[in-house]
Design an enzyme around this catalytic site. Structure first.
Site, PDB file in Angstrom:
ATOM      1  N   HIS A 166       0.835  -1.198   0.000  1.00 11.45           N
ATOM      2  CA  HIS A 166       0.000   0.000   0.000  1.00 11.45           C
ATOM      3  C   HIS A 166       0.875   1.255   0.000  1.00 11.45           C
ATOM      4  CE1 HIS A 166      -3.789  -2.120   0.537  1.00 11.45           C
ATOM      5  NE2 HIS A 166      -3.224  -2.848   1.487  1.00 11.45           N
ATOM      6  N   ALA A 186       4.867  -3.360   9.409  1.00 14.05           N
ATOM      7  CA  ALA A 186       4.027  -3.838   8.305  1.00 14.05           C
ATOM      8  C   ALA A 186       4.801  -3.867   6.994  1.00 14.05           C
ATOM      9  CB  ALA A 186       2.784  -2.956   8.173  1.00 14.05           C
ATOM     10  N   GLY A 192       5.467  -6.765   3.553  1.00 20.53           N
ATOM     11  CA  GLY A 192       5.032  -6.390   2.214  1.00 20.53           C
ATOM     12  C   GLY A 192       3.715  -5.646   2.209  1.00 20.53           C
ATOM     13  N   LYS A 193       3.214  -5.285   3.403  1.00 20.48           N
ATOM     14  CA  LYS A 193       1.915  -4.619   3.473  1.00 20.48           C
ATOM     15  C   LYS A 193       1.998  -3.146   3.088  1.00 20.48           C
ATOM     16  CE  LYS A 193       0.269  -7.720   7.140  1.00 20.48           C
ATOM     17  NZ  LYS A 193      -0.162  -7.849   8.547  1.00 20.48           N
ATOM     18  N   VAL A 194       3.149  -2.537   3.319  1.00 18.62           N
ATOM     19  CA  VAL A 194       3.361  -1.118   3.021  1.00 18.62           C
ATOM     20  C   VAL A 194       4.561  -1.000   2.098  1.00 18.62           C
ATOM     21  CG1 VAL A 194       3.909   1.146   3.997  1.00 18.62           C
ATOM     22  CG2 VAL A 194       2.393  -0.394   5.237  1.00 18.62           C
TER      23      VAL A 194
END
Length: 372
Positions: free
Chosen positions: A281, A305, A309-311
């Site tokens: 994201h 995060a 790999g979330k951010v």
């Protein structure tokens, strides 16, 4: 020690601005108050949050997802803040606890919730069939009436199939919107507003609410309605994957828990599990009163995060964590964004959900065909 001149240059490099705010007066508007008086500590983080949301997250090419936990709709924040944000095109998709959607339904059905105070005698409340959520009180009949509504509605032919939670809530919202129109209560329900605006609402734990409890009772009656949470995983990932192909993806996180993880896990689902090229994201805005060191922050900080790999690591400066009660932050964030940003065209992502799923399926199949 470095020379004084070098110290001065460094200080100005890290400085946002000198602390010298004007006096607050009766004429100070909310936006000016946040910009000029919310300078440091969590007030400073809330100013950063408001500016990030209005200044970057609401750009034309950015899809904004909201995760919603904590008992916010019973406190009226659905109709006061979330409905205006949805109708302004500021929220494109949502992950919510089922409880928030269940209590949201009370308002669509014309049931009253009352502001009271904490510290009431709970035994007396029980004897008078009054339910309490901290300083909110309401009649027990609200629960029974809302239960009857969901059971009666979901016995209907339209519900006798397998649905993801976004599809289920969209169908419920259709009936609630019609009820609002009939009774002159338009704008009271987030579910109804999301239906009108084509905003998907997922529930990460569909069995963990009174809605799920009533659907479980219908299953005992022989209902063919089934909720497929795995469909939700793929549909939400498809939504984010489509957003990143065309522009940017932003998340606004109110509280934590399962909705927070679900909205963030879309990126690991795309990258780690499906093996498709993505980077996380782009914008991460979190309002929370939890702490990372106790394990209660549920996905923790944007820096942590990032390791999942979330951010997107390249976008890490465009992340804000504000340690503040959502019931304080959300009205301020809503008013600030509506005052400082023009409404956006509705994306109506619900209308494109099947198309986005086909795109994800095709790219995943093509990756397999290439032996990757």
């Amino acid at each position: 020690m470095p020379a004084p001149d070098a110290q001065g240059k460094y200080l100005h490099r890290i400085s946002h601005k000198r602390i010298d705010p004007p006096a607050v007066s009766a004429q100070t508007g909310l936006s000016r108050l946040i910009d000029e008086a919310f300078l440091s500590y969590n007030a400073g983080r809330l100013r950063e949050a408001c500016r990030l949301f209005a200044g970057k997250m609401l750009a034309e090419d950015t899809v904004v997802g909201l995760s919603l936990s904590g008992a916010l709709t019973p406190a009226g924040l659905g109709m006061s803040c979330l409905v205006p944000l949805v109708e302004a095109g500021f929220i494109d998709w949502i992950v919510s606890t089922g409880a928030n959607l269940y209590h949201d339904t009370h308002f669509a059905l014309g049931m009253d919730m009352h502001q009271s105070r904490p510290g009431l005698n709970d035994l007396e409340l029980r004897e008078h069939q009054v339910i309490r959520i901290y300083d909110i009180v309401f009649d027990y009949e609200n629960l029974l009436g809302t239960d009857r509504f969901f059971r009666t509605l979901c016995r209907g032919e339209a519900f006798q199939r397998t649905l993801g939670t976004a599809e289920f809530h969209f169908l419920v919202g259709k009936y609630l919107a019609a009820h609002e129109d009939k009774t002159g209560r338009k704008g009271k329900s987030l579910l109804a507003s999301a239906y009108r605006c084509g905003v998907p609402i997922f529930t990460s734990s569909p069995g963990d609410s009174s809605i799920g409890m009533n659907l479980a009772a219908l299953q005992l009656e022989g209902s063919a309605l089934r909720i497929d949470p795995l469909r939700d995983v793929n549909q939400s990932a498809a939504l984010v994957y489509d957003a990143k192909k065309k522009g940017r993806s932003a998340v606004l996180i109110l509280g934590g828990g399962s909705p927070k993880n679900f909205i963030l896990q879309t990126e690991p689902q795309i990258q780690e599990v499906l093996g498709l090229k993505e980077s996380g994201h782009d914008y991460f805005l979190q309002i929370t009163d939890a702490r990372p060191d106790t394990g209660g922050l549920s996905g923790a900080t944007p820096q942590e995060a990032m390791t999942w790999g979330k951010v997107d690591p390249d976008q890490l400066p465009d992340t804000v964590t504000c340690y503040l009660d959502s019931t304080v932050a959300l009205p301020l964030l809503t008013a600030y964004s509506l005052a400082n940003r023009a409404v956006r065209p509705l994306r109506r992502l619900m209308d494109r959900l099947e198309e986005m799923m086909r795109q994800l399926e095709q790219e995943y199949a093509a990756k397999g065909a290439r032996g990757e």
